[in-house]
Design a protein around this motif. Sequence first.
Motif, PDB file in Angstrom:
ATOM      1  N   MET A  83     -30.234  67.437  53.532  1.00  0.00           N
ATOM      2  CA  MET A  83     -29.341  68.467  52.651  1.00  0.00           C
ATOM      3  C   MET A  83     -28.087  68.894  53.225  1.00  0.00           C
ATOM      4  O   MET A  83     -27.088  68.890  52.462  1.00  0.00           O
ATOM      5  CB  MET A  83     -30.328  69.768  52.289  1.00  0.00           C
ATOM      6  N   ASN A  84     -27.957  69.131  54.217  1.00  0.00           N
ATOM      7  CA  ASN A  84     -26.640  69.813  55.069  1.00  0.00           C
ATOM      8  C   ASN A  84     -25.705  68.497  55.112  1.00  0.00           C
ATOM      9  O   ASN A  84     -24.620  68.826  55.117  1.00  0.00           O
ATOM     10  CB  ASN A  84     -27.120  70.087  56.621  1.00  0.00           C
ATOM     11  N   LEU A  85     -26.156  67.296  55.293  1.00  0.00           N
ATOM     12  CA  LEU A  85     -25.280  66.296  55.499  1.00  0.00           C
ATOM     13  C   LEU A  85     -24.856  65.452  54.088  1.00  0.00           C
ATOM     14  O   LEU A  85     -23.931  64.822  53.797  1.00  0.00           O
ATOM     15  CB  LEU A  85     -25.656  65.095  56.286  1.00  0.00           C
ATOM     16  N   GLY A  86     -25.576  66.077  52.880  1.00  0.00           N
ATOM     17  CA  GLY A  86     -25.205  65.380  51.929  1.00  0.00           C
ATOM     18  C   GLY A  86     -25.447  64.180  51.548  1.00  0.00           C
ATOM     19  O   GLY A  86     -24.914  63.256  50.949  1.00  0.00           O
ATOM     20  N   VAL A  87     -26.522  63.592  52.174  1.00  0.00           N
ATOM     21  CA  VAL A  87     -26.991  62.278  51.968  1.00  0.00           C
ATOM     22  C   VAL A  87     -27.842  61.884  50.686  1.00  0.00           C
ATOM     23  O   VAL A  87     -28.460  62.529  50.248  1.00  0.00           O
ATOM     24  CB  VAL A  87     -27.989  62.003  53.245  1.00  0.00           C
ATOM     25  N   GLN A  88     -27.258  60.651  50.131  1.00  0.00           N
ATOM     26  CA  GLN A  88     -27.792  60.266  49.038  1.00  0.00           C
ATOM     27  C   GLN A  88     -28.963  59.388  49.063  1.00  0.00           C
ATOM     28  O   GLN A  88     -29.720  59.211  48.132  1.00  0.00           O
ATOM     29  CB  GLN A  88     -26.624  59.451  48.251  1.00  0.00           C
ATOM     30  N   SER A  89     -28.970  58.522  50.025  1.00  0.00           N
ATOM     31  CA  SER A  89     -29.992  57.560  50.277  1.00  0.00           C
ATOM     32  C   SER A  89     -30.198  57.469  52.059  1.00  0.00           C
ATOM     33  O   SER A  89     -29.508  57.650  52.813  1.00  0.00           O
ATOM     34  CB  SER A  89     -29.676  56.179  49.918  1.00  0.00           C
ATOM     35  N   LEU A  90     -31.702  57.385  52.288  1.00  0.00           N
ATOM     36  CA  LEU A  90     -31.924  57.244  53.586  1.00  0.00           C
ATOM     37  C   LEU A  90     -33.118  56.166  54.001  1.00  0.00           C
ATOM     38  O   LEU A  90     -33.778  55.800  52.981  1.00  0.00           O
ATOM     39  CB  LEU A  90     -32.553  58.676  54.189  1.00  0.00           C
ATOM     40  N   ASN A  91     -33.077  55.984  55.248  1.00  0.00           N
ATOM     41  CA  ASN A  91     -33.953  54.872  55.611  1.00  0.00           C
ATOM     42  C   ASN A  91     -34.995  55.612  56.463  1.00  0.00           C
ATOM     43  O   ASN A  91     -34.589  55.772  57.734  1.00  0.00           O
ATOM     44  CB  ASN A  91     -33.395  53.516  56.233  1.00  0.00           C
ATOM     45  N   LEU A  92     -36.296  55.774  56.538  1.00  0.00           N
ATOM     46  CA  LEU A  92     -37.128  56.688  57.286  1.00  0.00           C
ATOM     47  C   LEU A  92     -37.943  55.247  57.997  1.00  0.00           C
ATOM     48  O   LEU A  92     -38.880  54.790  57.510  1.00  0.00           O
ATOM     49  CB  LEU A  92     -37.971  57.569  56.580  1.00  0.00           C
ATOM     50  N   ILE A  93     -37.849  55.320  59.239  1.00  0.00           N
ATOM     51  CA  ILE A  93     -38.485  54.326  59.869  1.00  0.00           C
ATOM     52  C   ILE A  93     -39.877  54.884  60.405  1.00  0.00           C
ATOM     53  O   ILE A  93     -39.812  56.202  61.103  1.00  0.00           O
ATOM     54  CB  ILE A  93     -37.749  53.636  61.134  1.00  0.00           C
ATOM     55  N   LEU A  94     -41.065  54.579  59.931  1.00  0.00           N
ATOM     56  CA  LEU A  94     -42.296  55.318  60.461  1.00  0.00           C
ATOM     57  C   LEU A  94     -42.678  55.003  61.960  1.00  0.00           C
ATOM     58  O   LEU A  94     -42.445  54.029  62.391  1.00  0.00           O
ATOM     59  CB  LEU A  94     -43.428  54.617  59.463  1.00  0.00           C
ATOM     60  N   PRO A  95     -43.301  56.204  62.145  1.00  0.00           N
ATOM     61  CA  PRO A  95     -43.466  56.132  63.851  1.00  0.00           C
ATOM     62  C   PRO A  95     -44.660  55.250  63.844  1.00  0.00           C
ATOM     63  O   PRO A  95     -45.502  54.875  63.033  1.00  0.00           O
ATOM     64  CB  PRO A  95     -44.163  57.249  64.202  1.00  0.00           C
ATOM     65  N   LYS A  96     -44.771  54.471  65.052  1.00  0.00           N
ATOM     66  CA  LYS A  96     -45.886  53.529  65.727  1.00  0.00           C
ATOM     67  C   LYS A  96     -47.140  54.319  65.728  1.00  0.00           C
ATOM     68  O   LYS A  96     -47.381  54.880  66.797  1.00  0.00           O
ATOM     69  CB  LYS A  96     -45.598  52.756  66.720  1.00  0.00           C
TER      70      LYS A  96
END
Length: 107
Positions: A83-96
């Motif tokens: 929200m603070n960065l105004g991101v439109q799309s993100l890639n969440l790499i899941l933890p191992k």
Amino acid sequence: MQITLSKLEPKVDLTVLPIFVSEKIAKRSLPSSAIADFKNRPGSTQLIYMDSTRLLLLGLGEKKEFNTGTWRIGIHTIINQVMNLGVQSLNLILPKLPTNQLESFLE
């Protein structure tokens, strides 16, 4: 909201990389000053500007102490950063994590 699961690296505004204390960060691909500044505690972050994207390191703390509360802190932190960065799309790499533990955190 659109959620896509993929093994490919999509073109996104932000990639989130959750890291446990015991995991080593590939120093060749990241600025050493950014790694040195990163405090790996649950919910801590370090934003790194890469060539055409941004990478957000997300601290998960000790793997043996990881639980649903720690995961919620991490997700809350990600949402605030997005929200603070105004991101439109993100890639969440899941933890191992073991498959059964990972499934319970994603429910």
